[in-house]
Design a protein around this motif. Structure first.
Motif, PDB file in Angstrom:
ATOM      1  N   GLN A  48       0.199  -5.731  12.569  1.00  0.00           N
ATOM      2  CA  GLN A  48       0.756  -6.561  11.318  1.00  0.00           C
ATOM      3  C   GLN A  48       1.379  -5.786  10.333  1.00  0.00           C
ATOM      4  O   GLN A  48       2.041  -5.937  10.036  1.00  0.00           O
ATOM      5  N   ARG A  78      -4.150 -16.826   3.157  1.00  0.00           N
ATOM      6  CA  ARG A  78      -3.797 -15.808   3.684  1.00  0.00           C
ATOM      7  C   ARG A  78      -4.685 -15.756   5.102  1.00  0.00           C
ATOM      8  O   ARG A  78      -5.739 -17.234   5.278  1.00  0.00           O
ATOM      9  N   HIS A  88       0.674  -1.572  -0.139  1.00  0.00           N
ATOM     10  CA  HIS A  88       0.089  -0.216  -0.124  1.00  0.00           C
ATOM     11  C   HIS A  88       1.026   1.368   0.257  1.00  0.00           C
ATOM     12  O   HIS A  88       1.986   0.903   0.411  1.00  0.00           O
ATOM     13  N   TYR A 136      -4.848  -4.888  12.802  1.00  0.00           N
ATOM     14  CA  TYR A 136      -5.084  -5.194  11.999  1.00  0.00           C
ATOM     15  C   TYR A 136      -4.664  -4.474  10.920  1.00  0.00           C
ATOM     16  O   TYR A 136      -4.935  -3.084  10.643  1.00  0.00           O
ATOM     17  N   ARG A 137      -3.933  -4.483   9.251  1.00  0.00           N
ATOM     18  CA  ARG A 137      -4.119  -4.483   8.367  1.00  0.00           C
ATOM     19  C   ARG A 137      -3.306  -5.325   7.771  1.00  0.00           C
ATOM     20  O   ARG A 137      -3.200  -6.656   7.809  1.00  0.00           O
ATOM     21  N   ASP A 138      -3.977  -5.432   6.491  1.00  0.00           N
ATOM     22  CA  ASP A 138      -4.480  -5.999   5.221  1.00  0.00           C
ATOM     23  C   ASP A 138      -3.473  -7.298   5.013  1.00  0.00           C
ATOM     24  O   ASP A 138      -2.291  -6.180   4.889  1.00  0.00           O
ATOM     25  N   ASP A 162      -7.310 -13.398   7.547  1.00  0.00           N
ATOM     26  CA  ASP A 162      -7.923 -12.252   7.771  1.00  0.00           C
ATOM     27  C   ASP A 162      -7.985 -11.786   9.416  1.00  0.00           C
ATOM     28  O   ASP A 162      -8.150 -12.351  10.097  1.00  0.00           O
ATOM     29  N   ARG A 163      -9.266 -10.804   9.609  1.00  0.00           N
ATOM     30  CA  ARG A 163      -9.384  -9.909  11.281  1.00  0.00           C
ATOM     31  C   ARG A 163      -9.315 -11.332  11.741  1.00  0.00           C
ATOM     32  O   ARG A 163      -9.413 -11.912  12.850  1.00  0.00           O
TER      33      ARG A 163
END
Length: 481
Positions: free
Chosen positions: A421, A275, A164, A291-293, A277-278
């Motif tokens: 993360q 992957r 990002h 949390y971060r992707d 996820d939260r």
């Protein structure tokens, strides 16, 4: 010599395997309200870990100015924030995309400078600051002691390619939280709250490198399918990217001699992608402000290597959308192949032990052993004194000695992300120069997962548990392994 890590030599024994744990949070009894003992509220408010400076910021206690408030508009008007690359860019414009790990200078000006003002780097840009922790931050007064007099300070931030782009937000004392003190006859903050007063333009990272394959690390895995499994293990490479299986991530590899000359054809292996996820994590801050992707994690095994003769392999990472690591024009990566061996067991008789000793009569091997590593920084971002510089020094030493080391073993407390993360992303960038070159064996510590004591053999039921992992389940570390 390797600083910050212990070096051990011995005869080759049965090769160790990397432990990548994804532990359930509530595999045993939980507290009556369904959470682990000590688990924080859903807001994440109150979590504090001395190892992790990001936990000093509680987004719930940050206020976003009201655009309809005249007082808010007047107070925020006195702040500006901007950034520029630290190094001259030649013919390139400062507005062009930033390279991975490029340093930017973030300049803040204020008409009312204060000791507690700070600037945070956020990624993705536009993140809601009262819900999300920054990737990193700097206290302006600590960066430049003259800030309170001049109203101007510049902080250095190194920006990694973590899928990002970035932007920067300035925070000041919240004027709405000031109260008159009848004893001191002065106004003071009743609580340590902040208000977001200025936001920068977006700092765009080089798109191909930012979303493509990165952060390679070598490990040893059991062969797949299961019927192939025996005493031996396979070399594998794990890496990260912003793209999933639709990009067809692949590992290209070949055998090399000690001088780096290719000695085999190039083999291509499709990676397995996954992957988390939260909802896969345990609790705050991992499921809330931290949390971060995490993007996608890819893994491919280098099957068929004769580990009795092959000492080195070369490789690179590619995908169908043009991703390549290392970038085009750069030499491929090179990994050391550990020798295979069989260790004698205590159940063996003397003849069997002697037989295995002869079968295992290989040259000495070297393994680097260390723990409590953490993530370092060389910019103005706040870090923890115990682990900041030592983590960088250890990584640099491992990278310098990579050709002389057969494997590295980190036996607990890996990145100290404790639920943030973005720290895993920075940690994996930091270790890539050596983790891509030799098998990295990991054992999780208490800072990689939350647990209940009754889930562990030998512990009595109850007795509390631990939240030192900040809500992680074996590490966002599942991607960190």
């Amino acid at each position: 010599t390797l600083r910050g890590a212990a070096m051990m030599r011995g005869r080759v024994a049965r090769t160790l395997v990397v432990l990548i744990l994804f532990l359930g949070c509530a595999s045993a009894a939980t507290s009556p309200n369904g959470r682990l003992p000590g688990t924080l509220t859903q807001s994440g408010g109150g979590f504090r870990d001395v190892h992790q400076p990001l936990s000093a910021i509680d987004p719930v206690r940050i206020r976003i100015p009201d655009p309809t408030s005249r007082r808010d508009l007047l107070n925020t008007a006195g702040f500006t924030v901007s950034w520029r690359p630290e190094l001259p860019r030649g013919d390139a414009s400062d507005d062009e995309a930033l390279e991975c790990d490029e340093v930017v200078l973030v300049t803040v000006t204020s008409a009312t400078p204060g000791k507690k003002h700070w600037v945070g780097a956020y990624s993705p840009p536009g993140a809601v600051v009262n819900e999300t922790a920054p990737v990193k931050y700097a206290i302006l007064h600590d960066v430049d002691a003259s800030y309170r007099k001049t109203g101007r300070a510049t902080a250095r931030f190194r920006l990694a390619c973590n899928r990002h782009d970035y932007d920067f937000v300035v925070f000041a004392d919240d004027w709405e939280r000031r109260r008159y003190n009848d004893t001191t006859h002065a106004r003071s903050d009743t609580v340590h709250e902040a208000v977001a007063v200025a936001r920068s333009a977006v700092a765009t990272m080089a798109p191909v490198a930012n979303v493509g394959p990165r952060k390679p690390r070598v490990s040893l895995v059991s062969p797949d399918p299961p019927e192939k499994r025996g005493d031996d293990l396979e070399l594998a490479v794990t890496w990260s990217s912003a793209r999933g299986a639709e990009a067809t991530p692949r590992l290209r590899w070949w055998e090399e001699d000690a001088s780096g000359v290719r000695t085999s054809d190039v083999k291509v292996v499709n990676a397995t992608s996954y992957r988390y996820d939260r909802e896969d994590l345990c609790g705050a801050p991992a499921t809330t402000s931290g949390y971060r992707d995490p993007g996608w994690i890819h893994r491919a095994a280098l099957a068929g290597i004769d580990r009795s003769t092959v000492r080195f392999v070369g490789y690179d990472l590619v995908d169908a959308l043009g991703g390549k690591y290392p970038p085009a024009g750069e030499r491929g990566l090179r990994a050391r192949v550990p020798r295979a061996g069989i260790a004698p067991s205590n159940d063996d008789d003397e003849d069997e032990k002697e037989k295995k000793k002869k079968e295992n009569d290989e040259p000495e091997f070297t393994i680097a052993m260390f723990a409590d590593m953490g993530r370092g920084t060389d910019d103005d971002a706040a870090t923890w004194n115990e682990y900041g510089s030592p983590a960088f020094n250890t990584s640099r030493a491992l990278a310098a000695d990579a050709d002389a080391i057969d494997a590295a073993f980190l036996f607990g407390d890996v990145s100290y992300a404790t639920g943030y993360q973005s720290v895993w992303d920075d940690y994996l960038e930091m270790i890539a120069p050596w983790a891509a070159a030799l098998p990295f064996l990991v054992n999780p510590g208490n800072h990689e997962y939350d647990y209940v004591r009754s889930a562990w053999t030998g512990h009595a039921d109850g007795g509390g548990g631990g939240t030192a992992g900040g809500g992680e389940r074996g590490g966002s570390g599942r991607g960190g392994g």
